[in-house]
Design a protein around this motif. Sequence first.
Motif, PDB file in Angstrom:
ATOM      1  N   SER A  86      35.923  38.211  27.952  1.00 24.11           N
ATOM      2  CA  SER A  86      35.581  38.396  29.348  1.00 24.11           C
ATOM      3  C   SER A  86      34.661  39.610  29.382  1.00 24.11           C
ATOM      4  O   SER A  86      34.868  40.568  28.664  1.00 24.11           O
ATOM      5  CB  SER A  86      36.879  38.633  30.090  1.00 24.11           C
ATOM      6  OG  SER A  86      36.628  39.029  31.375  1.00 24.11           O
ATOM      7  N   THR A 115      36.032  39.016  40.963  1.00 24.05           N
ATOM      8  CA  THR A 115      35.681  40.219  40.203  1.00 24.05           C
ATOM      9  C   THR A 115      34.203  40.555  40.396  1.00 24.05           C
ATOM     10  O   THR A 115      33.840  41.695  40.633  1.00 24.05           O
ATOM     11  CB  THR A 115      35.935  39.996  38.690  1.00 24.05           C
ATOM     12  OG1 THR A 115      36.693  38.806  38.513  1.00 24.05           O
ATOM     13  CG2 THR A 115      36.659  41.154  38.093  1.00 24.05           C
ATOM     14  N   GLY A 133      39.288  28.470  36.450  1.00 25.07           N
ATOM     15  CA  GLY A 133      38.223  29.184  35.757  1.00 25.07           C
ATOM     16  C   GLY A 133      38.633  29.281  34.301  1.00 25.07           C
ATOM     17  O   GLY A 133      39.576  28.619  33.866  1.00 25.07           O
ATOM     18  N   ASN A 161      29.134  31.770  31.214  1.00 22.94           N
ATOM     19  CA  ASN A 161      29.248  30.518  31.975  1.00 22.94           C
ATOM     20  C   ASN A 161      29.020  30.647  33.472  1.00 22.94           C
ATOM     21  O   ASN A 161      29.431  29.779  34.224  1.00 22.94           O
ATOM     22  CB  ASN A 161      30.654  29.932  31.755  1.00 22.94           C
ATOM     23  CG  ASN A 161      31.729  30.830  32.359  1.00 22.94           C
ATOM     24  OD1 ASN A 161      31.582  32.054  32.371  1.00 22.94           O
ATOM     25  ND2 ASN A 161      32.771  30.243  32.868  1.00 22.94           N
ATOM     26  N   ASP A 162      28.393  31.744  33.926  1.00 23.90           N
ATOM     27  CA  ASP A 162      28.240  31.940  35.367  1.00 23.90           C
ATOM     28  C   ASP A 162      26.805  31.706  35.829  1.00 23.90           C
ATOM     29  O   ASP A 162      25.853  32.047  35.131  1.00 23.90           O
ATOM     30  CB  ASP A 162      28.614  33.384  35.754  1.00 23.90           C
ATOM     31  CG  ASP A 162      30.094  33.664  35.550  1.00 23.90           C
ATOM     32  OD1 ASP A 162      30.889  32.708  35.581  1.00 23.90           O
ATOM     33  OD2 ASP A 162      30.438  34.841  35.370  1.00 23.90           O
ATOM     34  N   PRO A 165      35.640  33.621  48.379  1.00 22.05           N
ATOM     35  CA  PRO A 165      36.899  34.124  47.798  1.00 22.05           C
ATOM     36  C   PRO A 165      36.780  35.547  47.278  1.00 22.05           C
ATOM     37  O   PRO A 165      35.673  36.045  47.064  1.00 22.05           O
ATOM     38  CB  PRO A 165      37.141  33.171  46.627  1.00 22.05           C
ATOM     39  CG  PRO A 165      35.807  32.661  46.256  1.00 22.05           C
ATOM     40  CD  PRO A 165      34.984  32.631  47.514  1.00 22.05           C
ATOM     41  N   GLN A 166      37.919  36.180  47.089  1.00 20.63           N
ATOM     42  CA  GLN A 166      37.985  37.463  46.383  1.00 20.63           C
ATOM     43  C   GLN A 166      37.622  37.187  44.930  1.00 20.63           C
ATOM     44  O   GLN A 166      38.107  36.229  44.356  1.00 20.63           O
ATOM     45  CB  GLN A 166      39.428  37.996  46.395  1.00 20.63           C
ATOM     46  CG  GLN A 166      39.944  38.391  47.754  1.00 20.63           C
ATOM     47  CD  GLN A 166      39.285  39.673  48.231  1.00 20.63           C
ATOM     48  OE1 GLN A 166      38.946  40.534  47.431  1.00 20.63           O
ATOM     49  NE2 GLN A 166      39.079  39.780  49.533  1.00 20.63           N
TER      50      GLN A 166
HETATM   51  P1  ADP Z   1      34.398  34.859  34.387  1.00 27.08           P
HETATM   52  O1  ADP Z   1      33.222  35.088  35.291  1.00 27.08           O
HETATM   53  O2  ADP Z   1      35.172  36.120  34.171  1.00 27.08           O
HETATM   54  O3  ADP Z   1      34.028  34.131  33.154  1.00 27.08           O
HETATM   55  P2  ADP Z   1      35.370  32.350  35.341  1.00 27.08           P
HETATM   56  O4  ADP Z   1      33.992  31.827  35.136  1.00 27.08           O
HETATM   57  O5  ADP Z   1      36.457  31.836  34.520  1.00 27.08           O
HETATM   58  O6  ADP Z   1      35.375  33.936  35.221  1.00 27.08           O
HETATM   59  O7  ADP Z   1      35.718  32.108  36.875  1.00 27.08           O
HETATM   60  C1  ADP Z   1      36.943  32.567  37.438  1.00 27.08           C
HETATM   61  C2  ADP Z   1      36.717  33.828  38.235  1.00 27.08           C
HETATM   62  O8  ADP Z   1      35.645  33.658  39.157  1.00 27.08           O
HETATM   63  C3  ADP Z   1      37.916  34.203  39.099  1.00 27.08           C
HETATM   64  O9  ADP Z   1      38.789  35.021  38.406  1.00 27.08           O
HETATM   65  C4  ADP Z   1      37.280  34.918  40.306  1.00 27.08           C
HETATM   66  O10 ADP Z   1      37.048  36.297  40.021  1.00 27.08           O
HETATM   67  C5  ADP Z   1      35.931  34.253  40.417  1.00 27.08           C
HETATM   68  N1  ADP Z   1      35.846  33.170  41.429  1.00 27.08           N
HETATM   69  C6  ADP Z   1      36.783  32.248  41.786  1.00 27.08           C
HETATM   70  N2  ADP Z   1      36.301  31.382  42.675  1.00 27.08           N
HETATM   71  C7  ADP Z   1      35.003  31.743  42.888  1.00 27.08           C
HETATM   72  C8  ADP Z   1      33.949  31.248  43.702  1.00 27.08           C
HETATM   73  N3  ADP Z   1      34.102  30.161  44.485  1.00 27.08           N
HETATM   74  N4  ADP Z   1      32.765  31.888  43.669  1.00 27.08           N
HETATM   75  C9  ADP Z   1      32.555  32.982  42.904  1.00 27.08           C
HETATM   76  N5  ADP Z   1      33.505  33.511  42.109  1.00 27.08           N
HETATM   77  C10 ADP Z   1      34.718  32.898  42.095  1.00 27.08           C
END
Ligand code: ADP
Length: 271
Positions: free
Chosen positions: A267, A170, A62, A120-121, A167-168
């Motif tokens: 973040s 945030t 990530g 970016n989500d 997965p776990q």
């Molecule tokens: P952020 O949303 O803080 O920008 P990133 O986009 O970099 O984070 O994605 C990494 C984070 O997403 C991880 O720290 C975890 O909390 C979460 N994550 C990891 N894998 C998945 C997944 N398959 N689906 C949803 N969330 C995930």
Amino acid sequence: MTETYPLSAAAVNAALTTAWLGRPAYFRAETHSTNDELHELALAGAPAGTLLVADYQTQGKGRLNRRWEAPRNTSLLCSLLFRPSWPAERASWLVMIAGLAAAKAIQTVTGLKVALKWPNDLVLGGETGPWRKVGGILLSATFSNGQLAVAILGTGINVNIPGELLPQATMPPTSLLLALGRPVSRPDLLASYLAHLEDHYQAADSGHSPRAQWQDRLITLGRTVTVRGSEPAHSISGVAEATDDWGSLLVRDAAGRLHTITAGDASLRTD
Ligand code: ADP
């Protein structure tokens, strides 16, 4: 688990309806990270448009050194190589068009309405409950003389992950399988993603900003956010008012000051 909609080299190649994006295409049953392996291929001279798809990543990434976790055979995990002659500040357009293309692809294939969480989500479901993260975009870019040199756009979408294997994270995660109640074809989703992304890339390459369309899908505007910097002293709380043309977030704090938050080093927590 019985594997639904398997990915294979043949399935990936059959999914290509584009003129240049996704050509050549490589498929890996397993790799360390699609972004990292594609970076190695780029250094070895791979052309713009190269696609790398994996069924499993041992070190999926990530932003900010965080991990992307995805069980084997359940997700769309891919990276695309671009060599844009764009000014460096336009790099964020790649993240914006990838988010738009992924959102449109999910909507085309499943009918689900997809929103974007800055920066970016890909998120689902806020109308009926909490927003849940269904995917993410990761850009790895190198620059030369103020221009983008190599840009690698990674995408992870939770397609057929059963609830107990999510997965776990945030932000609460979800998958298309959970949201829809049935599995989704990963080759169909890939095909739609590449087609939408090729269109968006052509427009961006001609200088058209993706901001208006991207901002329409953002759930972040109008909300109180806390932006965590690299140190607690650099954190800012305020209302996310707008974005600028480069996709930075404009946040007004309690004292009325407007802060420009770039995606690279922030973040976000949404209250
Ligand atoms: P952020 O949303 O803080 O920008 P990133 O986009 O970099 O984070 O994605 C990494 C984070 O997403 C991880 O720290 C975890 O909390 C979460 N994550 C990891 N894998 C998945 C997944 N398959 N689906 C949803 N969330 C995930």
